[in-house]
Design a protein around this motif. Structure first.
Motif, PDB file in Angstrom:
ATOM      1  N   ALA A 133       0.945  -1.286  -0.052  1.00 42.04           N
ATOM      2  CA  ALA A 133       0.142  -0.046   0.152  1.00 42.04           C
ATOM      3  C   ALA A 133       1.024   1.452   0.155  1.00 42.04           C
ATOM      4  CB  ALA A 133      -0.876  -0.126   1.113  1.00 42.04           C
ATOM      5  N   GLU A 134       0.344   2.287  -0.450  1.00 42.88           N
ATOM      6  CA  GLU A 134       1.334   3.566  -0.684  1.00 42.88           C
ATOM      7  C   GLU A 134       1.537   3.887   0.542  1.00 42.88           C
ATOM      8  OE1 GLU A 134       0.978   7.907  -2.729  1.00 42.88           O
ATOM      9  OE2 GLU A 134      -0.631   6.485  -3.167  1.00 42.88           O
ATOM     10  N   GLY A 135       2.800   4.081   0.971  1.00 46.11           N
ATOM     11  CA  GLY A 135       3.548   4.895   1.958  1.00 46.11           C
ATOM     12  C   GLY A 135       3.620   3.721   3.262  1.00 46.11           C
ATOM     13  N   TRP A 136       3.789   2.586   2.799  1.00 48.07           N
ATOM     14  CA  TRP A 136       3.708   1.490   3.881  1.00 48.07           C
ATOM     15  C   TRP A 136       4.896   0.461   3.542  1.00 48.07           C
ATOM     16  CZ3 TRP A 136       1.329   0.775   8.505  1.00 48.07           C
ATOM     17  CH2 TRP A 136       0.198   1.668   8.754  1.00 48.07           C
ATOM     18  N   LYS A 137       5.641   0.229   4.559  1.00 42.84           N
ATOM     19  CA  LYS A 137       6.835  -0.933   4.442  1.00 42.84           C
ATOM     20  C   LYS A 137       6.733  -1.676   5.549  1.00 42.84           C
ATOM     21  CE  LYS A 137      10.266   1.738   6.827  1.00 42.84           C
ATOM     22  NZ  LYS A 137      11.913   1.965   6.885  1.00 42.84           N
ATOM     23  N   GLN A 138       7.495  -2.900   5.702  1.00 42.46           N
ATOM     24  CA  GLN A 138       7.388  -3.688   6.851  1.00 42.46           C
ATOM     25  C   GLN A 138       8.932  -3.943   7.200  1.00 42.46           C
ATOM     26  OE1 GLN A 138       6.444  -7.722   6.098  1.00 42.46           O
ATOM     27  NE2 GLN A 138       5.620  -7.833   8.153  1.00 42.46           N
ATOM     28  N   ASP A 139       9.323  -3.593   8.362  1.00 37.68           N
ATOM     29  CA  ASP A 139      10.465  -3.835   9.017  1.00 37.68           C
ATOM     30  C   ASP A 139      10.715  -5.385   9.274  1.00 37.68           C
ATOM     31  OD1 ASP A 139      10.966  -1.277   9.007  1.00 37.68           O
ATOM     32  OD2 ASP A 139      10.347  -0.993  11.115  1.00 37.68           O
ATOM     33  N   ALA A 140      11.953  -6.027   9.505  1.00 33.69           N
ATOM     34  CA  ALA A 140      12.289  -7.305   9.805  1.00 33.69           C
ATOM     35  C   ALA A 140      11.111  -7.622  10.837  1.00 33.69           C
ATOM     36  CB  ALA A 140      13.524  -7.210  10.346  1.00 33.69           C
ATOM     37  N   ILE A 141      10.800  -8.963  10.529  1.00 36.32           N
ATOM     38  CA  ILE A 141       9.876  -9.491  11.262  1.00 36.32           C
ATOM     39  C   ILE A 141      10.581 -10.318  12.374  1.00 36.32           C
ATOM     40  CG2 ILE A 141       8.002 -11.518  11.413  1.00 36.32           C
ATOM     41  CD1 ILE A 141       7.200 -10.649   8.488  1.00 36.32           C
ATOM     42  N   PRO A 142      10.246 -10.278  13.597  1.00 35.09           N
ATOM     43  CA  PRO A 142      10.645 -10.987  14.645  1.00 35.09           C
ATOM     44  C   PRO A 142      10.485 -12.627  14.909  1.00 35.09           C
ATOM     45  CG  PRO A 142       9.116  -9.857  15.727  1.00 35.09           C
ATOM     46  CD  PRO A 142       9.164  -9.652  14.280  1.00 35.09           C
ATOM     47  N   LEU A 143      10.571 -13.189  13.773  1.00 34.89           N
ATOM     48  CA  LEU A 143      10.565 -14.667  13.559  1.00 34.89           C
ATOM     49  C   LEU A 143      11.621 -15.224  12.641  1.00 34.89           C
ATOM     50  CD1 LEU A 143       6.677 -14.834  12.842  1.00 34.89           C
ATOM     51  CD2 LEU A 143       7.971 -15.429  15.107  1.00 34.89           C
ATOM     52  N   ASN A 144      11.960 -16.424  12.980  1.00 34.24           N
ATOM     53  CA  ASN A 144      13.044 -17.210  12.132  1.00 34.24           C
ATOM     54  C   ASN A 144      12.130 -17.694  10.975  1.00 34.24           C
ATOM     55  OD1 ASN A 144      15.154 -16.674  13.990  1.00 34.24           O
ATOM     56  ND2 ASN A 144      14.553 -18.576  14.846  1.00 34.24           N
ATOM     57  N   ALA A 145      12.989 -17.293   9.789  1.00 33.50           N
ATOM     58  CA  ALA A 145      12.132 -17.758   8.575  1.00 33.50           C
ATOM     59  C   ALA A 145      12.954 -19.104   8.269  1.00 33.50           C
ATOM     60  CB  ALA A 145      12.660 -16.786   7.366  1.00 33.50           C
ATOM     61  N   MET A 146      12.091 -19.950   7.430  1.00 30.83           N
ATOM     62  CA  MET A 146      12.526 -21.412   6.974  1.00 30.83           C
ATOM     63  C   MET A 146      12.892 -21.204   5.762  1.00 30.83           C
ATOM     64  SD  MET A 146       8.822 -23.426   6.242  1.00 30.83           S
ATOM     65  CE  MET A 146       7.928 -22.132   7.296  1.00 30.83           C
ATOM     66  N   SER A 147      13.878 -22.009   5.154  1.00 30.80           N
ATOM     67  CA  SER A 147      14.356 -22.163   3.704  1.00 30.80           C
ATOM     68  C   SER A 147      13.421 -22.632   2.944  1.00 30.80           C
ATOM     69  CB  SER A 147      15.670 -22.899   3.927  1.00 30.80           C
ATOM     70  OG  SER A 147      15.399 -24.150   3.946  1.00 30.80           O
ATOM     71  N   SER A 148      13.483 -22.529   1.577  1.00 28.14           N
ATOM     72  CA  SER A 148      12.714 -22.854   0.472  1.00 28.14           C
ATOM     73  C   SER A 148      12.867 -24.239   0.283  1.00 28.14           C
ATOM     74  CB  SER A 148      12.946 -22.160  -0.830  1.00 28.14           C
ATOM     75  OG  SER A 148      12.682 -20.917  -0.864  1.00 28.14           O
ATOM     76  N   ALA A 149      14.328 -24.918   0.639  1.00 28.94           N
ATOM     77  CA  ALA A 149      14.240 -26.277   0.655  1.00 28.94           C
ATOM     78  C   ALA A 149      13.561 -27.027   1.586  1.00 28.94           C
ATOM     79  CB  ALA A 149      15.818 -26.354   0.618  1.00 28.94           C
ATOM     80  N   THR A 150      13.494 -26.482   2.905  1.00 29.47           N
ATOM     81  CA  THR A 150      12.697 -27.116   4.168  1.00 29.47           C
ATOM     82  C   THR A 150      11.292 -27.397   3.492  1.00 29.47           C
ATOM     83  OG1 THR A 150      14.226 -26.183   5.647  1.00 29.47           O
ATOM     84  CG2 THR A 150      11.739 -26.845   6.442  1.00 29.47           C
ATOM     85  N   VAL A 151      10.706 -26.362   3.003  1.00 29.35           N
ATOM     86  CA  VAL A 151       9.381 -26.132   2.400  1.00 29.35           C
ATOM     87  C   VAL A 151       9.006 -27.286   1.285  1.00 29.35           C
ATOM     88  CG1 VAL A 151       7.528 -24.895   1.443  1.00 29.35           C
ATOM     89  CG2 VAL A 151       8.776 -23.730   3.125  1.00 29.35           C
ATOM     90  N   ALA A 152      10.005 -27.297   0.504  1.00 25.89           N
ATOM     91  CA  ALA A 152      10.206 -28.393  -0.424  1.00 25.89           C
ATOM     92  C   ALA A 152       9.958 -29.630  -0.101  1.00 25.89           C
ATOM     93  CB  ALA A 152      11.055 -28.312  -1.596  1.00 25.89           C
ATOM     94  N   SER A 153      11.067 -29.943   0.861  1.00 22.94           N
ATOM     95  CA  SER A 153      11.064 -31.137   1.130  1.00 22.94           C
ATOM     96  C   SER A 153       9.775 -31.877   2.136  1.00 22.94           C
ATOM     97  CB  SER A 153      12.234 -31.319   2.489  1.00 22.94           C
ATOM     98  OG  SER A 153      13.643 -30.989   1.851  1.00 22.94           O
ATOM     99  N   ALA A 154       9.212 -30.834   2.846  1.00 26.40           N
ATOM    100  CA  ALA A 154       7.883 -31.151   3.406  1.00 26.40           C
ATOM    101  C   ALA A 154       6.892 -31.277   2.398  1.00 26.40           C
ATOM    102  CB  ALA A 154       7.444 -29.872   4.384  1.00 26.40           C
TER     103      ALA A 154
END
Length: 269
Positions: free
Chosen positions: A202-223
């Protein structure tokens, strides 16, 4: 010797040029599947196809925009010409949207739904004749998100598109069960991909770093491959994602307060 559970199967993956789609292509290929890779970005698509072929299987890269009906039908024609049918369709193409409901435009919301929901419907409907050639045993794997199970502030537009995918998946599963076509839902949490960089805001909005650990694409693919092997109807990824879904079910008011902290919004300068 490693098992190759999908030896000789044909898997079509949308959004296959990067992120989860590209990782899924390699994951299925490592299990012996031939891969049809569909995406809009030609150079990345060719690179992904070379990675797949290096695993000893066939790769068919097809440039395709899932919002364009004719391109989707061309994708299916090329798949049928190359392989004669289709065993697994992975609906992975997606686009994000960040900002408050009053902030994003209707055009942005329509663009997100056209890729995330209508694109999935468009591809699935076009693929069904090919999936029926390999039934019983063929599959549709829909990639959703934990946000399709529980909305978060400033992610409502994206989450709504995924909630629509979830409900459609349930209906499609019931409709195709008698034909022996399984319909699976895979819902990742926060994943390390280019997704956040490419999403709409949305115009005028951004998101700072989320305080959660991200999983890797490979982890998602394996699942995803594991769910596909076991024909698991629904997979919600990571413990925080499953906790979020359960918390929303049992203590929704409490989770509302938690949700406001997770997103960590900030107006753009």
């Amino acid at each position: 010797m490693a098992t190759r559970d999908f030896q000789g199967k044909v898997v079509l993956i949308t959004g296959a040029s990067s992120g989860i789609g590209r990782a899924a292509a390699s994951a299925y290929a490592s299990q012996g599947a031939h891969i049809v890779l569909a995406a809009r970005r030609e150079s990345q698509l060719q690179d992904a196809a070379r990675e797949v072929e290096a695993l000893g299987v066939r790769a068919l890269p097809v440039r395709c925009d899932v919002t364009v009906e004719e391109e989707v039908h061309r994708l299916m024609r090329e798949t049928e010409a190359a392989f004669g049918g289709l065993d697994i369709l992975v609906n992975n193409a997606g686009l994000g949207l960040y900002g408050p409901v009053e902030g994003f435009s209707e055009a942005q919301l329509r663009q997100v739904f056209d890729i995330n929901f209508f694109g999935l419907v468009r591809v699935t409907r076009a693929a069904l004749p090919l999936l029926r050639k390999r039934a019983p045993g063929s599959q549709v794997v829909n990639v959703s998100s934990v946000l399709g199970h529980r909305g978060l502030p400033l992610l409502g537009g994206y989450g709504a598109s995924k909630a629509a995918v979830n409900l459609l998946t349930e209906s499609l599963r019931a409709e195709l069960a008698s034909e022996g076509i399984s319909v699976l839902l895979v819902s990742p949490g926060l994943t390390e991909t280019e997704f956040r960089d490419a999403r709409l805001s949305a115009e005028g909005w951004k998101q700072d770093a989320i305080p959660l650990n991200a999983m890797s694409s490979a982890t998602v693919a394996s699942a995803m491959v594991r769910a596909s092997r076991r024909k698991r109807r629904e997979t919600v990824l990571t413990l925080p994602g499953r906790v979020m879904v359960l918390a929303n079910r049992w203590v929704p008011a409490l989770f509302d307060r938690v949700a406001r902290r997770i997103v960590n919004p900030a107006k753009a300068p």
